[in-house]
Enzyme design. Structure first.
Site, PDB file in Angstrom:
ATOM      1  N   ILE A   1       1.047  -0.592  -0.370  1.00 43.73           N
ATOM      2  CA  ILE A   1      -0.006  -0.217   0.263  1.00 43.73           C
ATOM      3  C   ILE A   1       1.066   1.498  -0.328  1.00 43.73           C
ATOM      4  O   ILE A   1       1.778   1.487   0.326  1.00 43.73           O
ATOM      5  CB  ILE A   1      -0.944  -0.017   1.050  1.00 43.73           C
ATOM      6  CG1 ILE A   1      -1.789   0.945   1.652  1.00 43.73           C
ATOM      7  CG2 ILE A   1      -0.568   0.124   2.503  1.00 43.73           C
ATOM      8  CD1 ILE A   1      -2.758   1.352   2.091  1.00 43.73           C
TER       9      ILE A   1
ATOM     10  N   GLU B   1       2.638  -6.561   6.986  1.00 46.79           N
ATOM     11  CA  GLU B   1       4.219  -6.990   8.125  1.00 46.79           C
ATOM     12  C   GLU B   1       4.101  -4.767   7.010  1.00 46.79           C
ATOM     13  O   GLU B   1       4.027  -4.239   6.487  1.00 46.79           O
ATOM     14  CB  GLU B   1       4.955  -6.934   6.572  1.00 46.79           C
ATOM     15  CG  GLU B   1       4.931  -8.652   7.262  1.00 46.79           C
ATOM     16  CD  GLU B   1       4.696  -9.228   6.022  1.00 46.79           C
ATOM     17  OE1 GLU B   1       4.145 -10.637   6.021  1.00 46.79           O
ATOM     18  OE2 GLU B   1       3.707  -8.841   4.746  1.00 46.79           O
TER      19      GLU B   1
ATOM     20  N   TYR C   1      -2.584   1.826  10.713  1.00 40.83           N
ATOM     21  CA  TYR C   1      -3.022   0.594  11.516  1.00 40.83           C
ATOM     22  C   TYR C   1      -3.613   0.699  12.546  1.00 40.83           C
ATOM     23  O   TYR C   1      -4.588   0.043  12.377  1.00 40.83           O
ATOM     24  CB  TYR C   1      -1.434  -0.169  10.808  1.00 40.83           C
ATOM     25  CG  TYR C   1      -0.813  -0.367   9.123  1.00 40.83           C
ATOM     26  CD1 TYR C   1      -1.815  -0.349   8.190  1.00 40.83           C
ATOM     27  CD2 TYR C   1       0.267  -0.424   9.284  1.00 40.83           C
ATOM     28  CE1 TYR C   1      -1.460  -0.061   6.953  1.00 40.83           C
ATOM     29  CE2 TYR C   1       0.473  -0.315   8.149  1.00 40.83           C
ATOM     30  CZ  TYR C   1      -0.165   0.282   7.100  1.00 40.83           C
ATOM     31  OH  TYR C   1      -0.009  -0.374   5.880  1.00 40.83           O
TER      32      TYR C   1
END
Length: 155
Positions: free
Chosen positions: A73, A107, A119
């Site tokens: 991303i 990850e 996140y």
């Protein structure tokens, strides 16, 4: 004043040059053209965020049975900290859920504080550590393995 139109669109072979250009500008160890070609050829889900036609970010997602893995991303450097990462992450989570995944793994480098904050805001929790996972300027850097239960977030 009219704001530019923001679109989330599936990406394919014709978008790889733009994806590689973004990678090469923002990462010291970017994905290669081959990484993108192989991912798309394998049928992984690749989506991009475009503003007035310009690719500002993208993600690559692999779904296997009931679990999805966010492989990449990225948001173009000049477009970071403008909410595009959150928009892409939310779209990736929704895409994974629609494909039947109940959780999403990824990850991230411990040194990537901005990504970690994003996140965590979306409900990701650390479930593991991969030692020496990423190439780094001096040797290798560990990866934090994070997971989000999609039902909890997207209920």
């Amino acid at each position: 004043m009219l704001l530019p139109r923001v679109e989330m669109l599936p990406l394919g072979d014709g978008d790889i040059d733009e994806m590689v250009a973004i990678e090469n500008c923002i990462f010291p160890h970017p994905w290669t053209r081959g990484n993108f070609v192989d991912s798309i050829a394998s049928g992984y889900s690749a989506w991009g965020c475009r503003v007035a036609g310009e690719l500002v970010g993208y993600f690559v997602l692999m779904v296997a049975v009931d679990e999805a893995h966010l492989l990449n991303i990225s948001v173009a450097g000049k477009r970071q900290r403008m909410g595009f990462g959150a928009r892409l992450l939310e779209w990736a989570m929704s895409t994974a859920r629609q494909a039947g995944a109940s959780s999403l793994l990824l990850e991230v480098r411990p040194s990537n504080r901005g990504a970690l904050a994003l996140y965590r805001r979306f409900g990701f929790r650390q479930i593991g550590l991969r030692r020496g996972y990423y190439p780094a300027a001096e040797g290798r850097e560990d990866a934090l393995v994070l997971r989000c239960e999609l039902a909890r977030f997207l209920a």
